[in-house]
Design a protein around this motif. Structure first.
Motif, short mmCIF file in Angstrom:
data_model
loop_
_atom_site.label_atom_id
_atom_site.label_comp_id
_atom_site.label_asym_id
_atom_site.label_seq_id
_atom_site.Cartn_x
_atom_site.Cartn_y
_atom_site.Cartn_z
N ALA A 53 0.83 -1.21 0.00
CA ALA A 53 0.00 0.00 0.00
C ALA A 53 0.86 1.26 0.00
CB ALA A 53 -0.94 0.00 1.20
N GLU A 54 1.98 1.23 0.71
CA GLU A 54 2.87 2.39 0.76
C GLU A 54 3.60 2.60 -0.56
OE1 GLU A 54 5.42 1.49 4.05
OE2 GLU A 54 4.08 2.44 5.50
N GLN A 55 3.95 1.52 -1.25
CA GLN A 55 4.74 1.61 -2.48
C GLN A 55 3.89 1.82 -3.72
OE1 GLN A 55 7.13 -1.93 -2.49
NE2 GLN A 55 8.22 -1.34 -0.64
N ASP A 56 2.71 1.22 -3.75
CA ASP A 56 1.87 1.28 -4.96
C ASP A 56 0.41 1.33 -4.55
OD1 ASP A 56 0.66 1.04 -7.44
OD2 ASP A 56 1.40 -0.97 -7.83
N GLY A 57 -0.14 0.21 -4.17
CA GLY A 57 -1.51 0.14 -3.70
C GLY A 57 -2.57 0.25 -4.77
N SER A 58 -2.17 0.28 -6.02
CA SER A 58 -3.13 0.53 -7.11
C SER A 58 -4.18 -0.56 -7.27
CB SER A 58 -2.39 0.74 -8.43
OG SER A 58 -1.67 -0.42 -8.79
#
Length: 78
Positions: A53-58
């Motif tokens: 979630a912190e890096q992408d989360g898409s």
């Protein structure tokens, strides 16, 4: 964890969110999802989804993102 394991976690948290979206307001539903993750997911699983979630989360639904974000709050233990 592998990419397959991460994809499985993403799928699971989105399914949990879909099943609990009716649990009151959006904040209450996010709390219900976060509560489920705290109760039933291993620490390593929670950390993997938090990192994602912190890096992408898409690929996370809006409710899933909100629930996972609440796991990151310092006042709450994961």
């Amino acid at each position: 964890m592998s990419d397959d394991q991460l994809h499985h976690l993403i799928t699971m948290v989105n399914q949990i969110s879909a099943n609990l979206h009716h649990a009151g307001s959006e904040d209450e539903a996010a709390g219900a999802v976060a509560g489920h993750l705290k109760k039933f997911w291993a620490r390593s699983m929670k950390q993997m989804i938090i990192d994602y979630a912190e890096q992408d989360g898409s690929e996370l639904s809006e409710l899933s993102r909100k629930a996972v974000a609440s796991l990151q709050k310092p006042a709450e233990t994961t």
